[in-house]
Design an enzyme around this catalytic site. Structure first.
Site, PDB file in Angstrom:
ATOM      1  CG  ASN A 189      39.908 -57.276  -9.954  1.00  0.00           C
ATOM      2  OD1 ASN A 189      38.994 -56.467 -10.066  1.00  0.00           O
ATOM      3  ND2 ASN A 189      40.799 -57.218  -8.982  1.00  0.00           N
TER       4      ASN A 189
ATOM      5  CG  HIS B  15      47.298 -48.348 -10.039  1.00  0.00           C
ATOM      6  ND1 HIS B  15      48.414 -48.876 -10.673  1.00  0.00           N
ATOM      7  CD2 HIS B  15      46.404 -49.348  -9.942  1.00  0.00           C
ATOM      8  CE1 HIS B  15      48.177 -50.140 -10.935  1.00  0.00           C
ATOM      9  NE2 HIS B  15      46.980 -50.462 -10.489  1.00  0.00           N
TER      10      HIS B  15
ATOM     11  CG  ASN C 228      50.330 -53.882  -6.197  1.00  0.00           C
ATOM     12  OD1 ASN C 228      51.322 -53.180  -6.336  1.00  0.00           O
ATOM     13  ND2 ASN C 228      50.106 -54.955  -6.922  1.00  0.00           N
TER      14      ASN C 228
ATOM     15  CG  ASP D 185      43.195 -49.116  -7.303  1.00  0.00           C
ATOM     16  OD1 ASP D 185      44.397 -49.411  -7.168  1.00  0.00           O
ATOM     17  OD2 ASP D 185      42.316 -49.979  -7.547  1.00  0.00           O
TER      18      ASP D 185
ATOM     19  CG  HIS E  22      40.273 -56.333   0.400  1.00  0.00           C
ATOM     20  ND1 HIS E  22      40.187 -57.408  -0.464  1.00  0.00           N
ATOM     21  CD2 HIS E  22      41.178 -55.490  -0.128  1.00  0.00           C
ATOM     22  CE1 HIS E  22      41.018 -57.217  -1.469  1.00  0.00           C
ATOM     23  NE2 HIS E  22      41.633 -56.064  -1.297  1.00  0.00           N
TER      24      HIS E  22
END
Lengths: 319, 179, 437
Positions: C78, C216, C284, C311, C315
């Site tokens: 992504n 996850h 998430n 995961d 950020h």
């Protein structure tokens, strides 16, 4: 309680307050109320906060609460600075982080704020030197409303121990409901939540309720024999977002009508945080009827806010 | 620790002040008593009872908490919790007699006068105190004094009243003498 | 170096104690009390490059991985642009090679641009080096397209990694829907949003006979479905993250208590609470309730859970230093995961051998690879260190463990026999001359 010191720097939510702290605010409210209402006073102010600045930052539309805080600050002779949404940079999309810098630069000793995001008051309190009073953050908390509702009910009913109070309406989205629970239960009251199942948190519907609280989906059963009711505002967008079939059905099944009020104990009072949608969550005749304490809530609201401003301003934690 | 006023001294002082108050104004109908919390209100109650016994008049009686009018909020060590003020009569055109236990710097009396003025326009304000210990910081004087006591700044004057402390006595505790 | 007296774990989680040669040279090192693990394999990390270099780069991510003990990292697709073409896969591999950090295995997108409308060229992507396919960050909403993806991926002989989330049910939720979200006044993501998607995905795996790997997994209910699918012999695997094994939704309300730590009022006194609404807890799938966390540990113990992944979702502060509802989802986890898991093993939440297996052979099997024999990690399980933003190698400082003292530190990591990370402290443990047998 008299003689104990106030130790909280901020008033963000009452969920972790002791009973003693709640009582302290209510006692000070008793002192503040005559400043506003005593017919023998010609000047409805005291100089207690003279020279101090209170900043009102309301990023969510609200007239009544903002005016209430403004009256409270002025009754204590504080200077008031209004930072509201209309035309402000917040409305233009400025992030809360940037707004915080502006607020810090304004340098008021006390910052009263309302914002649409739950947790916004905590966010700001962590980043400014002012003492922060939360006037409503998203669905989370509205501590001065909880305190003024407790004050109003206690003035009317006396000791709240064992009294059963119904909170009726859209509980899921209500910071008023949450704050009422956190002030009324420590004072000994039992709360019955009632409203459509889609408008009550799943956890609370399925048994994981806070202490002293139960849920009864049927409004008539909830109100039967209750000592008081607090009706919550229903926002129209709840119907638009698929949580309710229609406002008409809501009014029929959970609206506070004369018939429903009559199910409560004799003389049981009716409260509403305002503003009201007459005809939806509350009948007009009930809102203006003999059991309604709604106008008293408004006066008490100013007094409670004076008490909170006083405790924060005069406490060595803030100074 | 020295006793400045014994129980008997206190009783006599109050009796004398009660007479003085009435002597000042032949027509006591305009007088009202306002005691400053805490202990000044107790003294005011006693004066009220004495005047009622002596003259048969029931003077209006009020109690005042001056916390919201203090000028020294940020210097107090703890959060001052406010008690209620009860003035159930109109102060306009009245002769208000403020009653307090100890007159010291005068700041409490200044705050009390500011508070009273927010209730209206009295004709006059007078002051009755049980003890005047000197060291005024403002131009304020008492009209009626139980006892004048010279003190040092660091001294502590403690007033005990039966209604609050279980006995009537005024003590002086001297400041610690530096070595 | 010759690490004397070290406790060595193999990829099945079995231990032996003795001497081990690591890196070049024969310097004797007193390694008693230390652990030698196969280099850990992380099935799930976001390295953000290309497109989000302010959050992380392949280089910083690959180095952060080594510090956390991960010598192999599967990089999610992504990015901007999404890794949906062979050229981008090759570029990712080239950048990873230059970084000389952990091995980076690309996971390519399932759909073009990750838009969920058309399949990407899965066969070509596999040929270019992709080890799996995933639109992670997002589920593939369209069930019919996902079915096609599962079927078509068989031609590429690669597993499909799915981020199982029913988007309609999760709506605008920002944390787990439960008592904590009710008290905090935040919209919730119900467990059902994951369970419903997992059920759908398994049904499609059953239909297509595909290799499905569920990413996850965070709820007891989802694990039940996986357990049943495995019992039926389906080629379904799943991973859980290190943060879902340690933290609960109460952390959003300010708790700082790992699930194995004593409750309030216990002795010794537990970690004091932090302020509520810390956006570093926003992830998430969200942090779940205690019962779900314990179910994940049970699933690890009984083999339902194949792998533990990080995961890792770095950020920049501008995306996290905002109101909770506006903050980006994600926890930066590469550098803290192993320490947290070692502490969990210490507290007997799980067997250390099982945990090591879930970090090595478990994930390797999911992508059909062997654990490289000369990727090794030396760990001091007793060393305490404080998590501080400044000391993290990752650009992602968004961890709820900031300021926390953790126990367990990677001293050295070798990739292909080359020592690519060392914190220097091993040299200080120089032993007496001769080695013991």
């Amino acid at each position: 309680m008299i003689g104990q010191a106030w130790t909280r720097r901020h008033v963000l939510a009452t969920d972790d307050w002791s009973r003693a702290e709640i009582e302290m605010v209510l006692e000070q409210t008793d002192v503040m109320l005559p400043v506003l209402t005593d017919p023998n006073r010609t000047v409805r102010r005291t100089p207690a906060l003279r020279g101090r600045t209170v900043v009102l930052f309301f990023a969510e539309a609200s007239t009544r609460t903002r005016v209430s805080f403004e009256l409270a600050a002025k009754a204590l002779s504080a200077d008031v600075v209004n930072v509201t949404t209309a035309g402000s940079s917040v409305e233009k999309g400025e992030s809360l982080f940037d707004t915080v810098r502006t607020l810090e630069a304004l340098g008021g000793e006390i910052l009263v704020m309302r914002h649409a995001a739950s947790g916004a008051a905590q966010f700001v309190a962590d980043r400014v030197t002012s003492a922060v009073i939360n006037a409503g953050d998203g669905w989370h908390a509205h501590p001065t409303q909880g305190l003024l509702d407790a004050f109003t009910l206690r003035s009317q009913l006396g000791d709240l121990a064992g009294k059963r109070i119904v909170i009726l309406g859209d509980v899921l989205h209500s910071r008023v409901a949450r704050s009422d629970i956190h002030t009324l239960v420590p004072l000994g009251a039992r709360i019955t939540l009632s409203g459509p199942p889609t408008l009550v948190p799943v956890a609370w519907r399925c048994g994981q309720l806070p202490e002293g609280v139960v849920y009864e989906p049927d409004a008539d059963r909830a109100l039967a024999g209750a000592d008081a009711v607090i009706a919550l505002r229903l926002q129209r967008e709840r119907q638009e977002s698929g949580l309710l079939p229609s406002l008409r059905e809501y009014a029929r099944a959970w609206g506070l009508s004369e018939e429903r009020v009559a199910l409560m104990r004799q003389g049981a009072p009716v409260l509403h945080p305002g503003p009201m949608n007459e005809g939806i969550e509350i009948a007009a005749s009930v809102a203006h009827g003999s059991r309604s304490l709604i106008e008293r809530q408004v006066t008490n609201g100013v007094a409670v806010r004076m008490a909170v401003l006083w405790l924060l301003a005069s406490s060595p934690v803030t100074a | 620790m020295t006793t400045l006023l014994s129980a008997d001294d206190v009783r006599r002082a109050i009796a004398r002040i009660a007479h003085e108050i009435v002597e000042r104004d032949r027509d006591p109908s305009r007088i009202a008593l306002v005691g400053i919390r805490s202990r000044g209100d107790v003294l005011a109650q006693r004066l009220h009872a004495a005047i009622q016994a002596n003259e048969g008049v029931d003077l209006p009686l009020g109690a005042l908490d001056i916390t919201l009018y203090r000028d020294d909020l940020t210097r107090i060590g703890h959060a001052p919790v406010v008690r209620t003020t009860e003035i159930a009569f109109s102060v306009d055109d009245r002769i208000l007699v403020l009653v307090d236990d100890v007159l010291f710097t005068g700041r409490t009396i200044r705050a009390a006068m500011d508070a009273l003025v927010d209730y209206g326009r009295p004709r006059a304000i007078r002051l009755a105190v049980l003890v005047d210990r000197g060291h005024r910081e403002l131009p304020i004087r008492a009209d009626h004094v139980g006892k004048n006591v010279p003190t040092q700044l660091g001294d502590d004057v403690r007033v005990h009243l039966v209604e609050v402390d279980g006995r009537d006595e005024v003590e002086l505790v001297r400041a610690a003498v530096p070595a | 170096m010759i690490l004397q007296g070290i406790t060595r774990f193999d990829e099945q989680g079995r231990t032996t104690t003795g001497d081990a040669r690591v890196g070049g040279g024969a310097e004797p090192i007193d390694a008693r009390g230390l652990l030698l693990l196969p280099g850990l394999v992380d099935l799930h990390a976001h390295l953000r490059e290309p497109g989000f270099e302010d959050a992380e780069t392949v280089a910083t991510g690959a180095l952060a991985a080594l510090r956390g003990g991960f010598t192999t990292v599967c990089a999610m697709a992504n990015t901007e642009p999404a890794i949906d073409s062979p050229g981008l896969v090759a570029e990712l591999i080239a950048r990873a090679d230059r970084a000389r950090g952990a091995r980076v295995l690309p996971v390519a997108a399932i759909t073009r641009g990750r838009k969920g409308k058309e399949l990407a060229d899965l066969v070509e992507l596999a040929a270019a080096g992709a080890v799996a396919f995933s639109d992670d960050g997002d589920p593939v909403d369209d069930a019919r397209l996902f079915r096609s993806a599962l079927e078509y991926a068989r031609a590429a002989d690669r597993p499909v990694f799915e981020h199982a989330q029913d988007r309609a049910l999760s709506a605008r939720g920002v944390m787990h829907e439960g008592a904590a979200s009710a008290a905090l006044g935040l919209p919730g993501i119900p467990a059902a949003a994951e369970e419903a998607a997992v059920a759908r995905d398994i049904a499609l795996a059953r239909l297509t006979g595909a290799r499905l790997h569920l990413q996850h997994v965070s709820t007891a209910a989802s694990l039940e479905h996986v357990r049943a699918a495995k019992a039926d012999g389906l080629a379904v695997t799943c991973e859980v993250t290190s943060h879902h094994l340690a933290l609960t939704d109460d952390w959003v309300a300010g708790s700082r208590r790992f699930v194995w730590e004593p409750m309030r009022g216990a002795s010794p006194p537990q970690t004091p609470r932090g302020a509520p609404y810390d956006t570093n807890t926003k992830v998430n799938p969200p942090l779940r309730g205690e019962a779900d966390v314990r179910a994940l540990w049970a699933g690890l113990a009984d083999g339902t859970v194949d792998a533990i992944a990080t995961d890792h979702a770095p950020h920049p502060s501008v995306r996290k230093d905002v109101e909770y509802a506006e903050a980006a989802f994600g926890i930066s986890g590469l550098e803290t995961a192993l320490a947290v898991l070692l502490m969990a093993a210490d507290a007997e939440m799980g067997e250390l051998g099982t945990i090591v297996r879930a970090l090595t052979s478990g994930p390797a099997r999911v992508i059909g690879q062997d654990v490289p024999t000369d990727d090794l990690v030396v760990v001091d399980p007793r060393m305490e260190w404080t998590v501080s933003a400044g000391a993290l190698v990752s650009k992602g400082k968004n961890t709820p463990l900031s300021g926390r003292v953790l126990r367990g530190r990677v001293l050295m990591a070798t990739v292909g026999g080359e020592a690519r990370y060392t914190d220097g402290s091993l040299k200080g443990r120089r032993a007496e001359a001769t080695a013991s047998r």
